[in-house]
Design a protein around this motif. Sequence first.
Motif, mmCIF file in Angstrom:
data_model
loop_
_atom_site.group_PDB
_atom_site.id
_atom_site.type_symbol
_atom_site.label_atom_id
_atom_site.label_comp_id
_atom_site.label_asym_id
_atom_site.label_seq_id
_atom_site.Cartn_x
_atom_site.Cartn_y
_atom_site.Cartn_z
ATOM 1 N N LEU A 49 0.841 -1.206 0.000
ATOM 2 C CA LEU A 49 0.000 0.000 0.000
ATOM 3 C C LEU A 49 0.875 1.254 0.000
ATOM 4 O O LEU A 49 0.594 2.223 -0.703
ATOM 5 N N ASN A 50 1.942 1.216 0.765
ATOM 6 C CA ASN A 50 2.842 2.368 0.816
ATOM 7 C C ASN A 50 3.634 2.534 -0.474
ATOM 8 O O ASN A 50 4.237 3.575 -0.684
ATOM 9 N N ARG A 51 3.607 1.493 -1.319
ATOM 10 C CA ARG A 51 4.211 1.634 -2.657
ATOM 11 C C ARG A 51 3.126 1.932 -3.691
ATOM 12 O O ARG A 51 3.335 1.761 -4.891
ATOM 13 N N ASP A 52 1.927 2.325 -3.204
ATOM 14 C CA ASP A 52 0.785 2.622 -4.079
ATOM 15 C C ASP A 52 0.261 1.389 -4.801
ATOM 16 O O ASP A 52 -0.301 1.488 -5.887
ATOM 17 N N GLN A 53 0.450 0.228 -4.216
ATOM 18 C CA GLN A 53 -0.098 -1.007 -4.782
ATOM 19 C C GLN A 53 -1.272 -1.434 -3.894
ATOM 20 O O GLN A 53 -1.088 -1.871 -2.764
ATOM 21 N N LEU A 54 -2.494 -1.271 -4.435
ATOM 22 C CA LEU A 54 -3.682 -1.490 -3.610
ATOM 23 C C LEU A 54 -4.152 -2.938 -3.601
ATOM 24 O O LEU A 54 -4.884 -3.351 -2.706
ATOM 25 N N VAL A 55 -3.748 -3.715 -4.602
ATOM 26 C CA VAL A 55 -4.365 -5.037 -4.790
ATOM 27 C C VAL A 55 -4.229 -5.938 -3.559
ATOM 28 O O VAL A 55 -5.219 -6.542 -3.116
ATOM 29 N N PRO A 56 -3.036 -6.077 -2.959
ATOM 30 C CA PRO A 56 -2.946 -6.981 -1.800
ATOM 31 C C PRO A 56 -3.900 -6.582 -0.665
ATOM 32 O O PRO A 56 -4.498 -7.454 -0.023
ATOM 33 N N VAL A 57 -4.087 -5.285 -0.439
ATOM 34 C CA VAL A 57 -5.010 -4.858 0.614
ATOM 35 C C VAL A 57 -6.450 -5.146 0.197
ATOM 36 O O VAL A 57 -7.265 -5.624 1.003
ATOM 37 N N LEU A 58 -6.749 -4.892 -1.073
ATOM 38 C CA LEU A 58 -8.095 -5.191 -1.582
ATOM 39 C C LEU A 58 -8.415 -6.672 -1.383
ATOM 40 O O LEU A 58 -9.496 -7.037 -0.896
ATOM 41 N N LEU A 59 -7.459 -7.543 -1.723
ATOM 42 C CA LEU A 59 -7.697 -8.987 -1.592
ATOM 43 C C LEU A 59 -7.898 -9.372 -0.126
ATOM 44 O O LEU A 59 -8.782 -10.166 0.211
ATOM 45 N N ALA A 60 -7.103 -8.767 0.762
ATOM 46 C CA ALA A 60 -7.248 -9.059 2.195
ATOM 47 C C ALA A 60 -8.624 -8.611 2.685
ATOM 48 O O ALA A 60 -9.284 -9.307 3.473
ATOM 49 N N CYS A 61 -9.094 -7.475 2.202
ATOM 50 C CA CYS A 61 -10.413 -6.976 2.623
ATOM 51 C C CYS A 61 -11.530 -7.876 2.091
ATOM 52 O O CYS A 61 -12.495 -8.188 2.803
ATOM 53 N N GLU A 62 -11.400 -8.285 0.830
ATOM 54 C CA GLU A 62 -12.454 -9.131 0.249
ATOM 55 C C GLU A 62 -12.544 -10.464 0.998
ATOM 56 O O GLU A 62 -13.640 -10.977 1.250
ATOM 57 N N GLU A 63 -11.387 -10.986 1.366
ATOM 58 C CA GLU A 63 -11.387 -12.248 2.120
ATOM 59 C C GLU A 63 -12.066 -12.047 3.469
ATOM 60 O O GLU A 63 -12.883 -12.858 3.904
ATOM 61 N N GLU A 64 -11.776 -10.931 4.121
ATOM 62 C CA GLU A 64 -12.382 -10.643 5.417
ATOM 63 C C GLU A 64 -13.907 -10.529 5.292
ATOM 64 O O GLU A 64 -14.650 -11.037 6.133
ATOM 65 N N LEU A 65 -14.351 -9.884 4.218
ATOM 66 C CA LEU A 65 -15.796 -9.699 4.050
ATOM 67 C C LEU A 65 -16.523 -11.021 3.798
ATOM 68 O O LEU A 65 -17.727 -11.125 4.036
ATOM 69 N N ARG A 66 -15.790 -12.011 3.331
ATOM 70 C CA ARG A 66 -16.414 -13.330 3.120
ATOM 71 C C ARG A 66 -16.529 -14.116 4.421
ATOM 72 O O ARG A 66 -17.222 -15.120 4.488
ATOM 73 N N ALA A 67 -15.835 -13.645 5.466
ATOM 74 C CA ALA A 67 -15.867 -14.373 6.747
ATOM 75 C C ALA A 67 -17.255 -14.266 7.384
ATOM 76 O O ALA A 67 -18.037 -13.358 7.070
ATOM 77 N N ALA A 68 -17.565 -15.200 8.290
ATOM 78 C CA ALA A 68 -18.888 -15.215 8.916
ATOM 79 C C ALA A 68 -19.103 -13.943 9.736
ATOM 80 O O ALA A 68 -20.189 -13.348 9.738
ATOM 81 N N ASP A 69 -18.078 -13.512 10.412
ATOM 82 C CA ASP A 69 -18.221 -12.351 11.296
ATOM 83 C C ASP A 69 -17.065 -11.380 11.027
ATOM 84 O O ASP A 69 -16.118 -11.293 11.809
ATOM 85 N N PRO A 70 -17.135 -10.648 9.917
ATOM 86 C CA PRO A 70 -15.979 -9.823 9.535
ATOM 87 C C PRO A 70 -15.699 -8.722 10.551
ATOM 88 O O PRO A 70 -16.618 -8.190 11.172
ATOM 89 N N SER A 71 -14.423 -8.427 10.695
ATOM 90 C CA SER A 71 -14.043 -7.337 11.605
ATOM 91 C C SER A 71 -14.496 -6.007 11.000
ATOM 92 O O SER A 71 -14.316 -5.775 9.797
ATOM 93 N N PRO A 72 -15.048 -5.111 11.829
ATOM 94 C CA PRO A 72 -15.479 -3.810 11.272
ATOM 95 C C PRO A 72 -14.316 -2.960 10.767
ATOM 96 O O PRO A 72 -14.521 -1.999 10.032
ATOM 97 N N LEU A 73 -13.068 -3.341 11.134
ATOM 98 C CA LEU A 73 -11.928 -2.560 10.661
ATOM 99 C C LEU A 73 -11.776 -2.625 9.141
ATOM 100 O O LEU A 73 -11.181 -1.743 8.518
ATOM 101 N N VAL A 74 -12.385 -3.671 8.538
ATOM 102 C CA VAL A 74 -12.303 -3.771 7.079
ATOM 103 C C VAL A 74 -13.007 -2.571 6.410
ATOM 104 O O VAL A 74 -12.642 -2.161 5.306
ATOM 105 N N VAL A 75 -13.972 -2.000 7.114
ATOM 106 C CA VAL A 75 -14.804 -0.952 6.494
ATOM 107 C C VAL A 75 -13.994 0.314 6.177
ATOM 108 O O VAL A 75 -13.952 0.750 5.014
#
Length: 571
Positions: A49-75
């Motif tokens: 992210l600090n190198r302006d590459q958003l994809v790894p963070v996007l993928l981590a967020c999408e995985e979190e949103l698929r979880a049964a009880d996602p952490s609100p920090l993803v928002v």
Amino acid sequence: MGGFDADVADAPSVLHPGLLEALAADLAALNYTVGGVADFVGQEAYAALNRDQLVPVLLACEEELRAADPSPLVVPILLWLVGGTLTQDQLNLAFPITGADGLQALRLIDPMDAPAPDTLRRAAVELRPYSSDADGDLWVASDLGALQRPGVLRHDHVLGIGGASLTLAQITVRPRARTALDLGTGCGIQTFHLLSHADHVTATDISPRALAFTRFNLLLNAGPLGIDPRALDARVSLRLGSLLEPVAGQRFDLVVSNPPFVITPRSTEESPEDQFTYRDGGLPGDDIVSGLLANLPGVLAEGGTAQLLGNWEIPAGRQWDERLREWLPEGTDAWIIQREVQSPLQYAETWLRDAAENRDRAAYVQRYADYLGDFASRGVDSVGFGYIWLRRTPGGAPAWVRCEEITHEVEQPLGPHLGAAIERGDWLASVAPGGAGTAPGQDGTGQDGTGLDGPGLDGPHPDGPDRDVPGRDLNWEYLLVAGDVTEERHQRPGAEHPGVILLRQGAGLRRTTLLSTELAGFVSACDCDLTAGQIAGALAVLLGEDGPDFVPDLLAMAGRLVLEGFLIPAP
Ligand SMILES: C[S@@+](CC[C@H](N)C(=O)[O-])C[C@H]1O[C@@H](n2cnc3c(N)ncnc32)[C@H](O)[C@@H]1O
């Protein structure tokens, strides 16, 4: 042009103090901090992210949103760092005090009339956690960047915390100051740092939007920044206007500026709306930087300092620092470090990419050609980038100018090392043999008297005498080898003596210097047992050197090692 509306329609709102407090509470509860986000997405994704590459963070967020009880920090991460969408419901859950409506009222998400619970909402700005040693955890709003939104950046784009912002923050020498000026404040990043050591900061910008973002950020982070939100003026004045115009007649102990220094081809048809204000001051060539070098000393209190970043044109056939020296007014000490040099082609590519101007092919070709034509019209061979430190020379002292090129990686934060180097330079200049002080650069050549300027200065230097180093008589001084310094000896296999002896600094500017055998002997004896004069005298006897120049030459070379930080005066 000091007066302006605090509330700017197209920037985060400061009209609801209660909502700002609610937001700070929600963000803190979410643990939306640098550490919290890095732990959540993983260190590697955060580094991307600090190198302006958003994809790894996007993928981590999408995985979190698929979880049964996602952490609100993803928002907040998905919303403000990635530029993704979330439902009204998700926002309400993650921000229980502020609510999605509160975020809209603060203009942190795009406006919408009566959204349904499943309506997708999008960020209007970036809101990024920031952590600094001085102020702790902050949240900083700025415009969404080129990767978080489609198309070319808006021309009044308010820059977030970028590489240059961090560089300036890290190289700033931070003494306690009564008054400080942050010229071209943008989202306010330099001001946040200044508040940790200046009683009062004046933050200026030509952009009302930038000042609105800064005000929002100051109020959102009032607690950690030590600001009373009801009395912002007691610590910070926000002033609208160009360059030094909003502070005419004022003097400051410290000025910092990451100015709009990007050299941009001008056109007769352009209007101010065509300029990317975050990087382009609207003047031809490097006039923004030349004007600041000429005029900034005029707003400094005696002994006051200014630090800025800049680009400068290097015309064919001229040394990189010649024009910079010409710009400086009398009575100004200056230390300028050139960090990078680019060809006109590299320069055009860098800045066309920066504003996402490379997405339309025809426009890109035209703009690229404009850059090359512009540089060619002034005979520019290359463009330098670097750090500029200025001081209104303290009363009575001779002014000095040092220009040097250091292109290898340096240690950050560099500010404390630069501060220590300036103190050592002042110490060396304070007493001269025969009583007259000689400041660095006052060697009568009009050049930097240290011999440090010019290409290759950070590599090994010739180990001949260096009598031009500021003139303190080191004869009676006790010197020590600085704690970060190591010695390297290189020799051909089987050789009796080393062919090359190097001193290396592990910290700060990480200099390397070549030593003669006698200077290596001198350095190895600098442990406070003997004065510098005694060491030089003993070496003269040991090496059978009875010429009159041996000791003074050795002490002059030792002075240079002090200036560069290999040796330090004993406490
Ligand atoms: C490169 S940004 C720096 C922002 C911030 N200080 C930082 O360190 O990231 C330059 C800032 O200067 C402002 N600016 C542009 N032209 C200006 C001018 N003529 N006078 C004052 N500020 C100007 C821009 O609006 C922008 O906020």
